[in-house]
Design an enzyme around this catalytic site. Sequence first.
Site, short mmCIF file in Angstrom:
data_model
loop_
_atom_site.label_atom_id
_atom_site.label_comp_id
_atom_site.label_asym_id
_atom_site.label_seq_id
_atom_site.Cartn_x
_atom_site.Cartn_y
_atom_site.Cartn_z
N GLY A 70 5.89 4.55 -8.65
CA GLY A 70 6.67 3.33 -8.85
C GLY A 70 5.77 2.11 -8.88
CG HIS A 71 3.57 0.89 -5.41
ND1 HIS A 71 3.69 1.92 -4.50
CD2 HIS A 71 4.17 -0.18 -4.82
CE1 HIS A 71 4.29 1.49 -3.41
NE2 HIS A 71 4.60 0.23 -3.58
CG HIS B 221 5.42 5.21 -4.70
ND1 HIS B 221 6.04 4.52 -5.72
CD2 HIS B 221 5.89 4.65 -3.55
CE1 HIS B 221 6.85 3.60 -5.22
NE2 HIS B 221 6.76 3.65 -3.90
N GLY C 62 0.81 -1.22 0.00
CA GLY C 62 0.00 0.00 0.00
C GLY C 62 0.84 1.26 0.00
CB SER D 204 10.74 4.59 -1.15
OG SER D 204 10.48 3.90 0.06
CB SER D 205 5.73 3.63 0.92
OG SER D 205 5.13 2.97 -0.17
NE ARG D 206 10.99 1.33 4.29
CZ ARG D 206 10.72 0.74 5.45
NH1 ARG D 206 10.71 1.47 6.55
NH2 ARG D 206 10.48 -0.55 5.52
CD GLN E 190 10.65 -7.53 -2.05
OE1 GLN E 190 10.48 -7.27 -0.87
NE2 GLN E 190 9.98 -6.90 -3.01
CD GLN F 84 7.63 -7.39 3.99
OE1 GLN F 84 6.88 -8.21 3.47
NE2 GLN F 84 8.18 -6.40 3.31
#
Length: 282
Positions: free
Chosen positions: A36-37, A34, A31, A187-189, A155, A61
């Site tokens: 990128g997704h 952005h 979720g 990134s979501s971060r 990953q 994780q």
Amino acid sequence: MTLYKKKSDLFEKINDIKGKNLIIGLVPTMGSLHKGHLSLVERSLEENDYTIVSIFINPTQFNDKKDLDSYPKNLIDDCRYLESLSSDIIIFSPDIDEIYDKNLSVKQFDFQGLDKFMEGEYRKGHFEGVATVVSHLFKIVRPNKAYFGEKDYQQLRIIQQLVIQNNIPVNVIGCKTIREYDGLALSSRNAKLDLHSRKIASKIFEAINFCRDNYKSKDLEKIINDIDIFFKNISEIELEYFIIADSETLTPVKKITKDKQYRVFIAVRIDEVRLIDNIELN
């Protein structure tokens, strides 16, 4: 757009799709979507009859509970974002028990050494959690293709290995990292950075780009030392690792060998926000 919370309901839809011999693409996400997704979703829409986007913040994780608790989430905005892309997208946003069947545990895997360095070293148990939830999603969705961003390249390689070792009939597709105007990987971060920290974060791309520009002409150990000094002079950034590794095995190297592919990997902390990135060298 259709939203499913229960896997039993999703099973019915998937059985109908499979019964018609149609192709399913899966985009697994946590979720806080952005661009990128969305690039992954757009590719899936182009290549498949149906696209399923999973939105699930996977607790297994995270090796830091504070990181899990603070992870950004907004399902309503995510659904609107996907709806603006296509009304045909299927969203699967389950509760924890739907994925783990009231058994919140991780499986054991042999990643053939792909988890030994970088994130595997700094986030113990992280990839076991990732592989566990992805294996659950593959079992539930039964996709023909699954899309993962190269921003999380380690990953991606581990999921590719998971599929090979377990003979899972899924084509795992890696997609290019989408970056902001100054090179920072989406990134979501990033949303957790204040304005000053966000500006400082551009130094991440500056560092890995320096490596890409100089790896042919400079000794790798000299480059790594230069990067270490570079970040020591930026008080706002704590460098966790800066590693040049074989793209296939993810083993760190000290020398470039002709006819092999390499990537540079980095992880930093800026104002308690942990960011990672990587870029191919050749």
